[in-house]
Design a protein around this motif. Structure first.
Motif, PDB file in Angstrom:
ATOM      1  N   LYS A  32       0.832  -1.201   0.000  1.00 43.41           N
ATOM      2  CA  LYS A  32       0.000   0.000   0.000  1.00 43.41           C
ATOM      3  C   LYS A  32       0.868   1.252   0.000  1.00 43.41           C
ATOM      4  N   LYS A  33       1.919   1.246   0.799  1.00 43.48           N
ATOM      5  CA  LYS A  33       2.822   2.406   0.839  1.00 43.48           C
ATOM      6  C   LYS A  33       3.451   2.622  -0.539  1.00 43.48           C
ATOM      7  N   ASN A  34       3.874   1.532  -1.167  1.00 41.49           N
ATOM      8  CA  ASN A  34       4.476   1.614  -2.493  1.00 41.49           C
ATOM      9  C   ASN A  34       3.465   2.149  -3.508  1.00 41.49           C
ATOM     10  N   ILE A  35       2.256   1.644  -3.477  1.00 34.25           N
ATOM     11  CA  ILE A  35       1.209   2.075  -4.405  1.00 34.25           C
ATOM     12  C   ILE A  35       0.852   3.544  -4.170  1.00 34.25           C
ATOM     13  N   ASP A  36       0.793   3.956  -2.915  1.00 33.89           N
ATOM     14  CA  ASP A  36       0.491   5.358  -2.617  1.00 33.89           C
ATOM     15  C   ASP A  36       1.537   6.283  -3.239  1.00 33.89           C
ATOM     16  N   GLU A  37       2.806   5.884  -3.137  1.00 33.39           N
ATOM     17  CA  GLU A  37       3.870   6.694  -3.741  1.00 33.39           C
ATOM     18  C   GLU A  37       3.751   6.713  -5.269  1.00 33.39           C
ATOM     19  N   SER A  45      -4.514   5.638 -12.724  1.00 38.92           N
ATOM     20  CA  SER A  45      -5.971   5.454 -12.760  1.00 38.92           C
ATOM     21  C   SER A  45      -6.305   4.358 -11.750  1.00 38.92           C
ATOM     22  N   SER A  46      -7.573   4.204 -11.422  1.00 41.31           N
ATOM     23  CA  SER A  46      -7.957   3.169 -10.452  1.00 41.31           C
ATOM     24  C   SER A  46      -7.639   1.774 -10.989  1.00 41.31           C
ATOM     25  N   THR A  47      -7.797   1.564 -12.290  1.00 40.43           N
ATOM     26  CA  THR A  47      -7.476   0.266 -12.884  1.00 40.43           C
ATOM     27  C   THR A  47      -5.977  -0.008 -12.781  1.00 40.43           C
ATOM     28  N   GLN A  48      -5.154   0.984 -13.142  1.00 43.54           N
ATOM     29  CA  GLN A  48      -3.705   0.829 -13.036  1.00 43.54           C
ATOM     30  C   GLN A  48      -3.308   0.534 -11.588  1.00 43.54           C
ATOM     31  N   LYS A  49      -3.908   1.266 -10.667  1.00 42.62           N
ATOM     32  CA  LYS A  49      -3.588   1.099  -9.249  1.00 42.62           C
ATOM     33  C   LYS A  49      -3.885  -0.329  -8.796  1.00 42.62           C
ATOM     34  N   ASN A  50      -5.019  -0.866  -9.185  1.00 40.63           N
ATOM     35  CA  ASN A  50      -5.397  -2.224  -8.776  1.00 40.63           C
ATOM     36  C   ASN A  50      -4.468  -3.276  -9.366  1.00 40.63           C
ATOM     37  N   VAL A  51      -4.132  -3.127 -10.634  1.00 42.15           N
ATOM     38  CA  VAL A  51      -3.254  -4.104 -11.292  1.00 42.15           C
ATOM     39  C   VAL A  51      -1.854  -4.039 -10.689  1.00 42.15           C
ATOM     40  N   ILE A  52      -1.331  -2.839 -10.529  1.00 41.93           N
ATOM     41  CA  ILE A  52       0.031  -2.667 -10.019  1.00 41.93           C
ATOM     42  C   ILE A  52       0.122  -3.103  -8.560  1.00 41.93           C
ATOM     43  N   TYR A  53      -0.953  -2.943  -7.798  1.00 37.93           N
ATOM     44  CA  TYR A  53      -0.959  -3.383  -6.395  1.00 37.93           C
ATOM     45  C   TYR A  53      -0.607  -4.868  -6.311  1.00 37.93           C
ATOM     46  N   VAL A  97       1.476  -1.683 -18.080  1.00 42.13           N
ATOM     47  CA  VAL A  97       0.213  -1.115 -17.617  1.00 42.13           C
ATOM     48  C   VAL A  97       0.228   0.412 -17.693  1.00 42.13           C
ATOM     49  N   LEU A  98       1.428   0.981 -17.722  1.00 40.25           N
ATOM     50  CA  LEU A  98       1.575   2.443 -17.682  1.00 40.25           C
ATOM     51  C   LEU A  98       1.544   3.058 -19.079  1.00 40.25           C
ATOM     52  N   LYS A  99       1.163   4.325 -19.109  1.00 43.76           N
ATOM     53  CA  LYS A  99       1.244   5.121 -20.339  1.00 43.76           C
ATOM     54  C   LYS A  99       2.715   5.508 -20.540  1.00 43.76           C
ATOM     55  N   PRO A 100       3.113   5.841 -21.785  1.00 40.62           N
ATOM     56  CA  PRO A 100       4.527   6.168 -22.048  1.00 40.62           C
ATOM     57  C   PRO A 100       5.103   7.241 -21.126  1.00 40.62           C
ATOM     58  N   GLU A 101       4.345   8.301 -20.863  1.00 44.92           N
ATOM     59  CA  GLU A 101       4.873   9.357 -19.981  1.00 44.92           C
ATOM     60  C   GLU A 101       4.995   8.863 -18.536  1.00 44.92           C
ATOM     61  N   GLN A 102       4.144   7.914 -18.140  1.00 48.12           N
ATOM     62  CA  GLN A 102       4.245   7.347 -16.794  1.00 48.12           C
ATOM     63  C   GLN A 102       5.465   6.426 -16.690  1.00 48.12           C
ATOM     64  N   VAL A 103       5.787   5.733 -17.782  1.00 42.84           N
ATOM     65  CA  VAL A 103       6.950   4.847 -17.784  1.00 42.84           C
ATOM     66  C   VAL A 103       8.218   5.654 -17.517  1.00 42.84           C
ATOM     67  N   VAL A 104       8.319   6.820 -18.133  1.00 47.08           N
ATOM     68  CA  VAL A 104       9.493   7.679 -17.945  1.00 47.08           C
ATOM     69  C   VAL A 104       9.620   8.047 -16.464  1.00 47.08           C
ATOM     70  N   GLU A 105       8.534   8.455 -15.846  1.00 54.26           N
ATOM     71  CA  GLU A 105       8.558   8.844 -14.427  1.00 54.26           C
ATOM     72  C   GLU A 105       8.818   7.632 -13.533  1.00 54.26           C
ATOM     73  N   TYR A 106       8.265   6.486 -13.901  1.00 55.68           N
ATOM     74  CA  TYR A 106       8.480   5.247 -13.147  1.00 55.68           C
ATOM     75  C   TYR A 106       9.962   4.867 -13.165  1.00 55.68           C
ATOM     76  N   GLU A 107      10.582   4.978 -14.322  1.00 53.77           N
ATOM     77  CA  GLU A 107      12.013   4.660 -14.421  1.00 53.77           C
ATOM     78  C   GLU A 107      12.851   5.615 -13.576  1.00 53.77           C
ATOM     79  N   LYS A 108      12.449   6.891 -13.511  1.00 50.66           N
ATOM     80  CA  LYS A 108      13.137   7.856 -12.640  1.00 50.66           C
ATOM     81  C   LYS A 108      12.999   7.430 -11.179  1.00 50.66           C
TER      82      LYS A 108
END
Length: 146
Positions: A32-37, A45-53, A97-108
């Protein structure tokens, strides 16, 4: 290099758990802490959040198991390899599961975690020409300035 990274991650996990010595966090709490961050940084999105959780929960369960094994009897290279294989697979699945711009931020974010950067702490402004003093070795671990 890889063994140092593993040792560092286990030390971080150990410090995290020692801070909660009375109550060890559960895999659900860690996920949950990881998902919140991630939700805050990536605007999930709520769908992304559920899958990534689900991926975060799997990694958290493996972290706890590895930590408990290390506390009880130590761990071996096979345990570490299995953990990193799961982590790499989860990271790859999360990126799908992420959009391209989210992937960039995720990698950061992943890069910051691996280098020990805490994005919630602001860097101290330095005067022109002033250099940050690095503390290495045991003292660096104690102060967190490495």
């Amino acid at each position: 290099m890889m063994k140092r990274l593993i040792f560092t991650m286990l030390m971080i996990i150990g410090v995290f758990f020692s801070a909660f010595a009375q109550k060890q966090p559960t895999a659900e709490e860690i996920a949950k802490k990881n998902i919140d961050e991630l939700e805050k940084r990536l605007k999930l999105s709520s769908t992304q959040k559920n899958v990534i959780y689900n991926y975060a929960f799997s990694i958290a369960k493996e972290q706890l198991a590895l930590y408990k094994k290390q506390q009880a009897s130590g761990y071996n290279d096979e345990d570490i390899t299995r953990y990193y294989r799961l982590q790499n697979e989860s990271n790859k699945n999360i990126k799908t599961v992420l959009k391209p711009e989210q992937v960039v931020e995720y990698e950061k974010l992943i890069e910051e975690r691996l280098s020990g950067i805490d994005p919630s702490k602001k860097k101290k402004k330095r005067k022109k020409g002033e250099v940050e003093e690095k503390v290495v070795g045991i003292e660096g671990l104690k102060t967190g300035n490495n």
